[in-house]
Enzyme design. Structure first.
Site, mmCIF file in Angstrom:
data_model
loop_
_atom_site.group_PDB
_atom_site.id
_atom_site.type_symbol
_atom_site.label_atom_id
_atom_site.label_comp_id
_atom_site.label_asym_id
_atom_site.label_seq_id
_atom_site.Cartn_x
_atom_site.Cartn_y
_atom_site.Cartn_z
ATOM 1 C CG ASP A 146 -5.156 2.503 1.062
ATOM 2 O OD1 ASP A 146 -6.098 1.739 0.872
ATOM 3 O OD2 ASP A 146 -4.087 2.136 1.329
ATOM 4 C CG MET A 187 -11.812 -2.848 4.928
ATOM 5 S SD MET A 187 -10.155 -2.685 4.192
ATOM 6 C CE MET A 187 -9.348 -1.298 5.597
ATOM 7 C CG MET A 233 -8.400 7.033 2.488
ATOM 8 S SD MET A 233 -8.006 7.016 4.246
ATOM 9 C CE MET A 233 -6.946 5.679 4.068
ATOM 10 C CG ASP A 256 -6.304 -2.852 3.028
ATOM 11 O OD1 ASP A 256 -5.053 -2.743 3.490
ATOM 12 O OD2 ASP A 256 -6.904 -2.269 2.239
ATOM 13 C CB SER A 301 -0.926 0.007 1.194
ATOM 14 O OG SER A 301 -1.543 1.472 1.274
ATOM 15 C CG HIS A 316 -9.351 0.039 -0.356
ATOM 16 N ND1 HIS A 316 -8.816 0.104 0.843
ATOM 17 C CD2 HIS A 316 -10.684 0.028 -0.165
ATOM 18 C CE1 HIS A 316 -9.684 -0.401 1.820
ATOM 19 N NE2 HIS A 316 -10.724 -0.045 1.104
ATOM 20 C CG HIS A 340 -3.949 -1.355 -1.387
ATOM 21 N ND1 HIS A 340 -5.093 -2.330 -1.946
ATOM 22 C CD2 HIS A 340 -4.292 -0.670 -0.444
ATOM 23 C CE1 HIS A 340 -5.932 -2.097 -1.173
ATOM 24 N NE2 HIS A 340 -5.578 -0.992 -0.116
ATOM 25 C CG MET A 378 -11.318 3.194 1.995
ATOM 26 S SD MET A 378 -9.969 3.099 3.143
ATOM 27 C CE MET A 378 -8.792 3.186 1.734
HETATM 28 C C1 DX5 Z 1 -6.551 1.356 5.402
HETATM 29 C C2 DX5 Z 1 -5.895 1.153 4.160
HETATM 30 C C3 DX5 Z 1 -5.078 0.149 4.028
HETATM 31 C C4 DX5 Z 1 -3.519 0.718 4.892
HETATM 32 C C5 DX5 Z 1 -2.821 -0.605 5.202
HETATM 33 O O1 DX5 Z 1 -7.617 2.135 5.505
HETATM 34 O O2 DX5 Z 1 -6.994 0.588 3.327
HETATM 35 O O3 DX5 Z 1 -4.705 0.031 2.705
HETATM 36 O O4 DX5 Z 1 -2.507 1.188 3.909
HETATM 37 O O5 DX5 Z 1 -1.690 -0.492 5.906
HETATM 38 P P1 DX5 Z 1 -0.887 -1.350 6.979
HETATM 39 O O6 DX5 Z 1 -0.658 -2.423 6.222
HETATM 40 O O7 DX5 Z 1 0.009 -0.497 7.526
HETATM 41 O O8 DX5 Z 1 -2.209 -1.623 8.224
HETATM 42 ZN ZN ZN Z 2 -6.425 -0.310 1.493
#
Ligand code: DX5
Ligand code: ZN
Length: 223
Positions: free
Chosen positions: A35, A137, A37, A175, A10, A66, A33, A68
């Site tokens: 993220d 998750m 947000m 994840d 990620s 991903h 990956h 969010m």
């Molecule tokens: C959290 C993200 C993850 C995050 C995981 O909301 O969706 O992808 O980056 O990070 P680690 O592996 O550090 O938990």
């Molecule tokens: Zn993620």
């Protein structure tokens, strides 16, 4: 049946000022990956389509986006059009998950459905045949570096059972909090794709960390 584990580092834990270099450091992983947000669906804000386009242009690996975000119906297809391999939306944010899956696939991406820790799998069994990936998750979405929640693993086990019995055809992705101490539990439960942020980018040698995680997942997945 043996499954080859996929590792998806990620970028949330990468240096955002050097993203082009950071994707090169994980070139032997399977997916990158990303993220996304929006500060509404989760209490954090990261990056959006312009930055994803920039990463797509330089990434040696397919993008696993991903989302969010609220209103994925409106925004998700843009990430597929940008060239992402897999685009995952949150079930909790979707009014019509099937329609989103259809639009993502029409734009050439795999379609993913994500479930927060408290969201039951049963509620989405009827729409999952429309999806290619299921993201379970294993922390509350929003931040990297949180602790893995083992209580989410029954969902991974159930999804794996449904795949093995031919009721579903999708990749099971986990994840959150995936690292050397937790990846074996997730692999034993039946995950195919392992997202790891801090465990990869927090390591001195990300390539070594990826190889070690992959080996652990492969060994545990055979058990
Ligand atoms: C959290 C993200 C993850 C995050 C995981 O909301 O969706 O992808 O980056 O990070 P680690 O592996 O550090 O938990
Ligand atoms: Zn993620």
């Amino acid at each position: 049946m043996t499954r080859d584990p996929m590792i998806a580092p990620s970028l949330l834990s990468a240096d955002f000022a050097r993203l082009a270099d950071e994707v090169q450091r994980i070139a032997d992983a399977d997916w990158v990956h990303v993220d996304v947000m929006d500060a509404h669906f989760v209490p954090n804000l990261t990056l959006g389509l312009p930055v994803v386009l920039a990463i797509q242009a330089v990434s040696p690996l397919p993008l696993d986006c991903h989302l969010m975000i609220e209103d994925p119906e409106r925004w998700a297809p843009g990430y597929a059009e940008a060239g992402a391999r897999n685009v995952t939306v949150h079930a909790e944010a979707c009014a019509d998950p099937r329609a989103v899956a259809r639009d993502l696939k029409a734009a050439g991406a795999l379609a993913g459905l994500a479930l927060k820790p408290g969201t039951p799998l049963e509620a989405y069994l009827d729409v999952l045949p429309a999806f290619d990936t299921l993201l379970v998750m294993t922390v509350e979405p929003g931040f990297g570096g949180q602790s893995f929640m083992p209580e989410t693993l029954p969902k991974v086990r159930e999804a794996r059972r449904l795949v093995e019995t031919g009721h579903l055809r999708l990749l099971v992705e986990v994840d959150g909090g995936i690292n050397a101490d937790t990846i074996e539990q997730a692999a034993e439960a039946g995950a195919d794709v392992f997202v790891a942020g801090s465990a990869v980018y927090g390591a001195d040698d990300p390539a070594k960390a990826i190889a070690a995680l992959r080996a652990q997942a492969a060994a545990a997945g055979r058990r």
